[in-house]
Design an enzyme around this catalytic site. Sequence first.
Site, PDB file in Angstrom:
ATOM      1  N   MET A  30       0.842  -1.200   0.000  1.00  0.00           N
ATOM      2  CA  MET A  30       0.000   0.000   0.000  1.00  0.00           C
ATOM      3  C   MET A  30       0.883   1.259   0.000  1.00  0.00           C
ATOM      4  O   MET A  30       0.412   2.350   0.321  1.00  0.00           O
ATOM      5  CB  MET A  30      -0.923  -0.005   1.208  1.00  0.00           C
ATOM      6  CG  MET A  30      -1.894  -1.188   1.176  1.00  0.00           C
ATOM      7  SD  MET A  30      -3.411  -0.885   2.059  1.00  0.00           S
ATOM      8  CE  MET A  30      -2.802  -0.634   3.696  1.00  0.00           C
ATOM      9  N   HIS A  37       9.260  -3.388   3.579  1.00  0.00           N
ATOM     10  CA  HIS A  37       8.879  -3.607   2.178  1.00  0.00           C
ATOM     11  C   HIS A  37      10.117  -3.907   1.330  1.00  0.00           C
ATOM     12  O   HIS A  37      10.099  -4.781   0.464  1.00  0.00           O
ATOM     13  CB  HIS A  37       8.189  -2.361   1.609  1.00  0.00           C
ATOM     14  CG  HIS A  37       6.909  -1.983   2.289  1.00  0.00           C
ATOM     15  ND1 HIS A  37       6.794  -0.873   3.095  1.00  0.00           N
ATOM     16  CD2 HIS A  37       5.682  -2.553   2.282  1.00  0.00           C
ATOM     17  CE1 HIS A  37       5.559  -0.779   3.549  1.00  0.00           C
ATOM     18  NE2 HIS A  37       4.859  -1.789   3.077  1.00  0.00           N
TER      19      HIS A  37
HETATM   20  P1  AMP Z   1       1.417  -2.997   3.449  1.00  0.00           P
HETATM   21  O1  AMP Z   1       2.017  -1.928   2.591  1.00  0.00           O
HETATM   22  O2  AMP Z   1       1.317  -2.643   4.873  1.00  0.00           O
HETATM   23  O3  AMP Z   1       0.140  -3.550   2.871  1.00  0.00           O
HETATM   24  O4  AMP Z   1       2.444  -4.202   3.400  1.00  0.00           O
HETATM   25  C1  AMP Z   1       2.858  -4.766   2.184  1.00  0.00           C
HETATM   26  C2  AMP Z   1       3.639  -6.014   2.473  1.00  0.00           C
HETATM   27  O5  AMP Z   1       4.773  -5.683   3.262  1.00  0.00           O
HETATM   28  C3  AMP Z   1       2.845  -7.060   3.266  1.00  0.00           C
HETATM   29  O6  AMP Z   1       3.152  -8.349   2.759  1.00  0.00           O
HETATM   30  C4  AMP Z   1       3.368  -6.884   4.672  1.00  0.00           C
HETATM   31  O7  AMP Z   1       3.279  -8.053   5.456  1.00  0.00           O
HETATM   32  C5  AMP Z   1       4.821  -6.534   4.381  1.00  0.00           C
HETATM   33  N1  AMP Z   1       5.422  -5.845   5.525  1.00  0.00           N
HETATM   34  C6  AMP Z   1       5.005  -4.705   6.120  1.00  0.00           C
HETATM   35  N2  AMP Z   1       5.790  -4.406   7.172  1.00  0.00           N
HETATM   36  C7  AMP Z   1       6.725  -5.376   7.245  1.00  0.00           C
HETATM   37  C8  AMP Z   1       7.824  -5.658   8.115  1.00  0.00           C
HETATM   38  N3  AMP Z   1       8.113  -4.864   9.143  1.00  0.00           N
HETATM   39  N4  AMP Z   1       8.562  -6.758   7.879  1.00  0.00           N
HETATM   40  C9  AMP Z   1       8.275  -7.586   6.839  1.00  0.00           C
HETATM   41  N5  AMP Z   1       7.256  -7.388   5.989  1.00  0.00           N
HETATM   42  C10 AMP Z   1       6.489  -6.300   6.180  1.00  0.00           C
END
Ligand code: AMP
Length: 284
Positions: A30, A37
């Site tokens: 997102m 990320h």
């Molecule tokens: P989001 O932008 O929050 O939807 O996250 C996108 C992807 O990044 C998802 O697969 C999350 O699980 C992963 N993600 C977000 N924060 C972390 C983190 N601290 N460590 C590993 N993966 C992450």
Amino acid sequence: MLVIDDKNEMTSTILSLKKRGDVVSFVPTMGCLHEGHLSLIQLAKQHSDVVVVSIYVNPLQFGPHEDLDRYPRPIEDDLAKCMAEGVAIVFCPKSLYPRQSLAVSLHVSGLDQVLCGQDRVGHFDGVATAVCVLFNIVQPDIAIFGEKDFQQLCILRRMVEDLSIAVAILAAPIARASDGLALSSRNRYLSDEQRKKALLLSQCLQAMVHQANAGEESAAKLLQWGHHFLSESGVDVQYLEVRESETLQTLNLLSQNCGRVFVAARIGHTRLIDNLELPCKSQC
Ligand code: AMP
């Protein structure tokens, strides 16, 4: 680096890459990209020829009183980070769906009734629907998701299995700040004081894992300690639970199956989640 906002262009670009034999990996996000990320992108690079990142704040996964409108959208910064990581294509659609309201919604039953599913009704339907649409457009060979959203990972694995979607799902470990706080786009909402409080979540999980390593087998005892630790510090806990890693069923004894401890809490107006693997004492 290509930046594509049109769905058809996205699909045709991928199809021509696949025709020449490239393995395509996909990291849905997102935006508001942080080291977490970027660690997914780095893992994607190790497993493929072409990395596609999507940046799309998916309205379907936000509840009516959640932070959809104020969710940070630093797109130029995100594109620069993708470029620096060697991402081949960034897909940032204005909208993912053909109409304002969709007639179809994906529901992965069972796994969505627990943990975050209890506080965020409909959230995982929104996630599953968006990821399925993204898979149809991007048609990746591999998709990477973070263990930070462990329940989401389980749900998407189940969706891919049940619907025979030809995508291999890879999990990336949680990226943390040097003091242990799990990285999250929402951490930027926290004041210095709130960040200190947020740190108690990872400290609590680490202490519980430490106790399990020292021989504690009972989930109830670990949880009793954890609830006490967090409530003493005034943390507004939404859940603190020990569950099986694969099925997300409750786990009473660590010798029964591999498990994880999961926490969600509200720090000010910000809802944060974290989880940690417990030592596996079963024969699995
Ligand atoms: P989001 O932008 O929050 O939807 O996250 C996108 C992807 O990044 C998802 O697969 C999350 O699980 C992963 N993600 C977000 N924060 C972390 C983190 N601290 N460590 C590993 N993966 C992450």
